[in-house]
Design an enzyme around this catalytic site. Structure first.
Site, PDB file in Angstrom:
ATOM      1  N   ARG A  13       0.806  -1.220   0.000  1.00  0.00           N
ATOM      2  CA  ARG A  13       0.000   0.000   0.000  1.00  0.00           C
ATOM      3  C   ARG A  13       0.840   1.271   0.000  1.00  0.00           C
ATOM      4  O   ARG A  13       0.588   2.190  -0.774  1.00  0.00           O
ATOM      5  CB  ARG A  13      -0.934   0.004   1.230  1.00  0.00           C
ATOM      6  N   THR A  14       1.836   1.327   0.883  1.00  0.00           N
ATOM      7  CA  THR A  14       2.608   2.565   1.006  1.00  0.00           C
ATOM      8  C   THR A  14       3.350   2.877  -0.283  1.00  0.00           C
ATOM      9  O   THR A  14       3.293   3.997  -0.803  1.00  0.00           O
ATOM     10  CB  THR A  14       3.589   2.472   2.185  1.00  0.00           C
ATOM     11  N   LYS A  19      25.303  -5.768  -2.304  1.00  0.00           N
ATOM     12  CA  LYS A  19      26.743  -5.950  -2.526  1.00  0.00           C
ATOM     13  C   LYS A  19      27.572  -5.345  -1.391  1.00  0.00           C
ATOM     14  O   LYS A  19      28.799  -5.371  -1.448  1.00  0.00           O
ATOM     15  CB  LYS A  19      27.152  -5.283  -3.847  1.00  0.00           C
TER      16      LYS A  19
END
Length: 313
Positions: A51-52, A80
């Site tokens: 949702r966000t 990495k």
């Protein structure tokens, strides 16, 4: 720190909160604009979100901007070994605004210290979630007609729930009465109860979600017990299903009561509640688009052309 960054709800005043709600109301009536034409926004999600992230990206698109970023940190150079500082400084070269979610508390605040590009905190660990708070306030205002003098009951994970922490801090301006419903393991942290004490806010703590508590409530804010916050899976299993709201439990509640939830839900709201007129969590989530459009414009110093002005709260 860029003064237009939004890391904590404490970064903005009562007046700014009310101003953002006016802007959200305007965007609900007029969602499509070219206010961000030529602007590029990065969404950096080091922690999963549906949702966000989608509402922020939709907000940018509806405002005419462009989005870059990632929704899975394993696809970024952080996998990495790149430091957060280097990631933020690198991305700052390309964008006008950074929206970030991170699993570490304080990550968003740290990001503001290494760049002049405004930062919007989309959630940092168990700490803060200010954009969720603005959409929560918008839902409360729309359903109650005011933010002031309300009985707000928070249920479930009050220890790790960054949404309830942020909402508590925002509501300190509006004379609420809080009811905190949680087991001992998930009680509201002392630091937030001390904020209530300093601000003269009345609060009560309960271990059970009783009819008496529900029937005195204006806003019933349910939360998910967050498995991702537990280092001991046995502790999670012990508490995960302690509180489940069923439709029958709302039978004696006030006509104006509305049930909110930051979503996603698991077992804490039964499916039969969805059919109740007092269920408001999906409308609450929809309002997140308009609240986040308002937040984005504030971060970029863009004036909204017209306000539809709610009455003073």
């Amino acid at each position: 720190m860029n003064k237009r960054s939004l890391v904590s709800i404490d970064d903005i005043s009562r007046e700014e909160i009310l101003d953002l709600l006016k802007r959200a109301s305007y965007f609900e009536a007029h969602p499509n604009h070219k206010l961000l034409d030529g602007k590029v926004v990065a969404t950096l999600f080091f922690e999963p979100s549906t949702r966000t992230r989608l509402s922020f990206e939709t907000a940018v698109n509806r405002l005419g901007g462009r989005v870059i970023g990632f929704s899975d940190a394993s696809t970024s150079s952080s996998s990495k070994g790149e430091t957060l500082k280097d990631t933020i400084k690198m991305v700052s070269n390309y964008v006008d605004l950074i929206i970030m979610r991170h699993y570490l508390e304080g990550a968003a605040r740290y990001a503001t210290e290494v760049t002049d590009v405004p930062i919007i905190n989309a959630g940092d660990g168990a700490n803060q979630h200010p954009s969720q708070t603005l959409l929560d306030l918008y839902a409360i205002y729309k359903t109650q007609g005011t933010l002031s003098d309300l009985n707000i009951t928070m249920v479930g994970d009050l220890k790790y729930g960054r949404t309830v922490h942020s909402l508590l801090m925002a509501m300190k301006y509006f004379r609420p009465t809080f009811h905190f419903v949680a087991c001992d393991e998930l009680r509201m942290p002392k630091i937030y109860k001390e904020i209530c004490d300093r601000c003269g806010i009345t609060y009560y703590e309960h271990k059970e979600l009783t009819p008496e508590v529900i029937n005195a409530t204006d806003i019933l804010y349910m939360t998910r017990v967050q498995r991702e916050r537990f280092s001991d899976i046995l502790e999670y299993e012990k508490v995960k299903n302690l509180y489940t709201l069923r439709r029958s439990m709302l039978a004696g509640s006030k006509p104006n009561l509305r049930v909110l939830h930051p979503l996603p839900r698991v077992n804490e709201i039964a499916q039969d509640v969805d059919e109740s007129s007092k269920a408001y969590y999906f409308e609450q989530a929809k309002g997140g688009l308009y609240a986040r459009q308002a937040i984005i414009c504030r971060a970029l110093g863009i004036e909204v052309p017209t306000f539809s002005t709610p009455s003073k709260s």
